[in-house]
Structure formats: C-alpha cells, structure tokens
Scaffold this motif. Sequence first.
Motif, mmCIF file in Angstrom:
data_model
loop_
_atom_site.group_PDB
_atom_site.id
_atom_site.type_symbol
_atom_site.label_atom_id
_atom_site.label_comp_id
_atom_site.label_asym_id
_atom_site.label_seq_id
_atom_site.Cartn_x
_atom_site.Cartn_y
_atom_site.Cartn_z
ATOM 1 N N ILE A 183 83.802 -25.126 20.789
ATOM 2 C CA ILE A 183 83.415 -26.375 20.047
ATOM 3 C C ILE A 183 82.104 -26.722 20.850
ATOM 4 O O ILE A 183 82.178 -27.194 21.927
ATOM 5 C CB ILE A 183 84.372 -27.566 19.714
ATOM 6 C CG1 ILE A 183 85.518 -26.869 19.116
ATOM 7 C CG2 ILE A 183 83.677 -28.571 19.319
ATOM 8 C CD1 ILE A 183 86.708 -27.818 19.094
ATOM 9 N N PHE A 184 80.759 -26.813 20.232
ATOM 10 C CA PHE A 184 79.774 -27.300 20.796
ATOM 11 C C PHE A 184 79.543 -28.488 20.672
ATOM 12 O O PHE A 184 79.933 -29.191 19.835
ATOM 13 C CB PHE A 184 78.490 -26.529 20.058
ATOM 14 C CG PHE A 184 78.036 -25.074 20.419
ATOM 15 C CD1 PHE A 184 77.264 -24.894 21.635
ATOM 16 C CD2 PHE A 184 78.559 -24.034 19.686
ATOM 17 C CE1 PHE A 184 77.165 -23.615 21.946
ATOM 18 C CE2 PHE A 184 77.878 -22.972 19.979
ATOM 19 C CZ PHE A 184 77.495 -22.540 21.147
ATOM 20 N N LEU A 185 79.022 -29.195 21.851
ATOM 21 C CA LEU A 185 78.917 -30.695 21.862
ATOM 22 C C LEU A 185 77.497 -30.832 22.366
ATOM 23 O O LEU A 185 77.147 -30.128 23.496
ATOM 24 C CB LEU A 185 79.790 -31.457 22.929
ATOM 25 C CG LEU A 185 81.180 -31.401 22.826
ATOM 26 C CD1 LEU A 185 81.875 -31.931 24.125
ATOM 27 C CD2 LEU A 185 81.386 -32.193 21.656
ATOM 28 N N THR A 186 76.488 -31.366 21.706
ATOM 29 C CA THR A 186 75.149 -31.546 22.101
ATOM 30 C C THR A 186 74.564 -33.085 21.621
ATOM 31 O O THR A 186 74.887 -33.394 20.578
ATOM 32 C CB THR A 186 74.389 -30.299 21.615
ATOM 33 O OG1 THR A 186 72.943 -30.354 22.106
ATOM 34 C CG2 THR A 186 74.215 -30.451 20.115
ATOM 35 N N GLY A 230 74.415 -23.512 26.922
ATOM 36 C CA GLY A 230 75.457 -23.279 26.128
ATOM 37 C C GLY A 230 75.539 -22.068 25.135
ATOM 38 O O GLY A 230 76.383 -21.522 24.846
ATOM 39 N N VAL A 231 74.370 -21.717 24.562
ATOM 40 C CA VAL A 231 74.086 -20.533 23.765
ATOM 41 C C VAL A 231 74.368 -19.371 24.381
ATOM 42 O O VAL A 231 74.765 -18.445 23.899
ATOM 43 C CB VAL A 231 72.706 -20.860 22.983
ATOM 44 C CG1 VAL A 231 72.355 -19.534 22.087
ATOM 45 C CG2 VAL A 231 72.604 -22.026 21.950
ATOM 46 N N ALA A 232 73.509 -19.339 25.790
ATOM 47 C CA ALA A 232 73.858 -18.159 26.504
ATOM 48 C C ALA A 232 75.223 -17.732 26.941
ATOM 49 O O ALA A 232 75.902 -16.641 26.881
ATOM 50 C CB ALA A 232 72.956 -17.989 27.504
ATOM 51 N N VAL A 288 75.108 -27.830 24.888
ATOM 52 C CA VAL A 288 74.087 -26.681 24.575
ATOM 53 C C VAL A 288 72.945 -26.692 25.893
ATOM 54 O O VAL A 288 72.874 -25.812 26.182
ATOM 55 C CB VAL A 288 73.483 -27.083 23.340
ATOM 56 C CG1 VAL A 288 72.282 -26.234 22.937
ATOM 57 C CG2 VAL A 288 74.425 -26.941 22.080
ATOM 58 N N ARG A 289 72.642 -27.890 26.272
ATOM 59 C CA ARG A 289 71.589 -28.042 27.083
ATOM 60 C C ARG A 289 72.355 -28.149 28.884
ATOM 61 O O ARG A 289 72.655 -29.340 28.725
ATOM 62 C CB ARG A 289 70.580 -29.215 26.827
ATOM 63 C CG ARG A 289 69.873 -28.832 25.824
ATOM 64 C CD ARG A 289 68.465 -29.634 26.156
ATOM 65 N NE ARG A 289 67.517 -29.373 24.797
ATOM 66 C CZ ARG A 289 66.415 -30.318 24.516
ATOM 67 N NH1 ARG A 289 66.282 -31.451 25.378
ATOM 68 N NH2 ARG A 289 65.748 -30.098 23.654
#
Length: 197
Positions: free
Chosen positions: A83-86, A64-66, A57-58
């Motif tokens: 798959i998000f990893l944050t 990551g959101v963009a 994400v960051r």
Amino acid sequence: MLHIVDDEDVIRDALEWLAQSRGLPARGYAGGQAFLDAVGDRFAADAVHGDCVLLDVRMPGMNGVAVFDQLVARGLLARLPVIFLTGHGDVPMAVDSLKRGAFDFFEKPFNDNQLMDRVEEALAASRKAASSDAIRARLATLSAREREVLDLILAGNMNKVVADKLGISMRTVEVHRAHIFDKMQVKTAVELAGLLK
C-alpha cells in the motif's frame, strides 16, 4: 506483520501506534534499502498474521517505486501486498502502481480508519496467498500415481472404481489414499476436497 517504510520518524511512529491499537504487529524501516535488506531474497512470510507493506514514495536513497520494483521482480507481491502512502503522488503514478500489482494507493494526509481497514484486507490476502502456497507445496510432494488417485478421489470415485480405472489392486489404492491424506494433512476425502477447491 505490518512493515512501515517511511523516512519520517513521526509517520513511522504514528503508523506503528495505529497498527498496535488494532492488535497488529508492526515494524518500521527508515528507508527502502533497510527494508529490502530485512526482507532478503527468501522472504519468510508470516502465514498466521499475514504481511503488508506501507510504502512511502519519496525517500532519500532508494525511493518507494524502486522498492516496489524489487518486490515485483522477486515475485513477492502476493505474500507481501504493498500500500503506497505519499504526499507527492499523482494520478498516473497511482494508476501505474495499481496496474502493476500494488494493493492500494493513499495520499497523505490519510483517513486512519480507511487506511487500517485496507491494511487488514491486505493482511487477509497475504494469509490466503500463504495458505495457497502451502497447499501447492504439499501437492508437489505427491507422486505421479498419487496424483492420479487424487484426481479420481476428487471426482467422487470409490476405491474399487479407482482400482479398476488404474488397473491396480484395491489395497494399493488404499495405500496411495493413506499417503495422500498424510501428505495433504487431511483425514477425509471431504476435507481434501475442501482444501483443494
């Protein structure tokens, strides 16, 4: 192919190693823009192995959101599940991402086996989407008359019945049937029905 988008070298290397330990091809990207540049506007998915994105994400530059927003806008989520990893996520962010089509959302630190199990499920979903896209592309090559014949074949009608219903000769039905089988890459009506179920 597992696409790993994370600005931390250690995380990318660890995830690449983890993927390779399961026999999955993987490629790392140090940032969101580098990944989007590699994907391009015309994403050529890996229909054999499937594709999946592990997305931090960051990240500096494009977060990551963009990146996710770009994939949504390009209509790539079915072929390229995310798959998000944050380490900096929260419940509203996770819920929003999942509602918008993310495959899953993991917080760092994560359980290796659980993550890789979800990656394999995402790859299977990607392969299924690729197969569906290929079938739709083949269907698009059929003429209007071939579509009519196809529908009647799938309804279980014999050639003579198809000919009677369409007001054409049985020989013409046989020609259309042969073209349909050729275009759909099947040998029998049973294979055709299985392909289109």
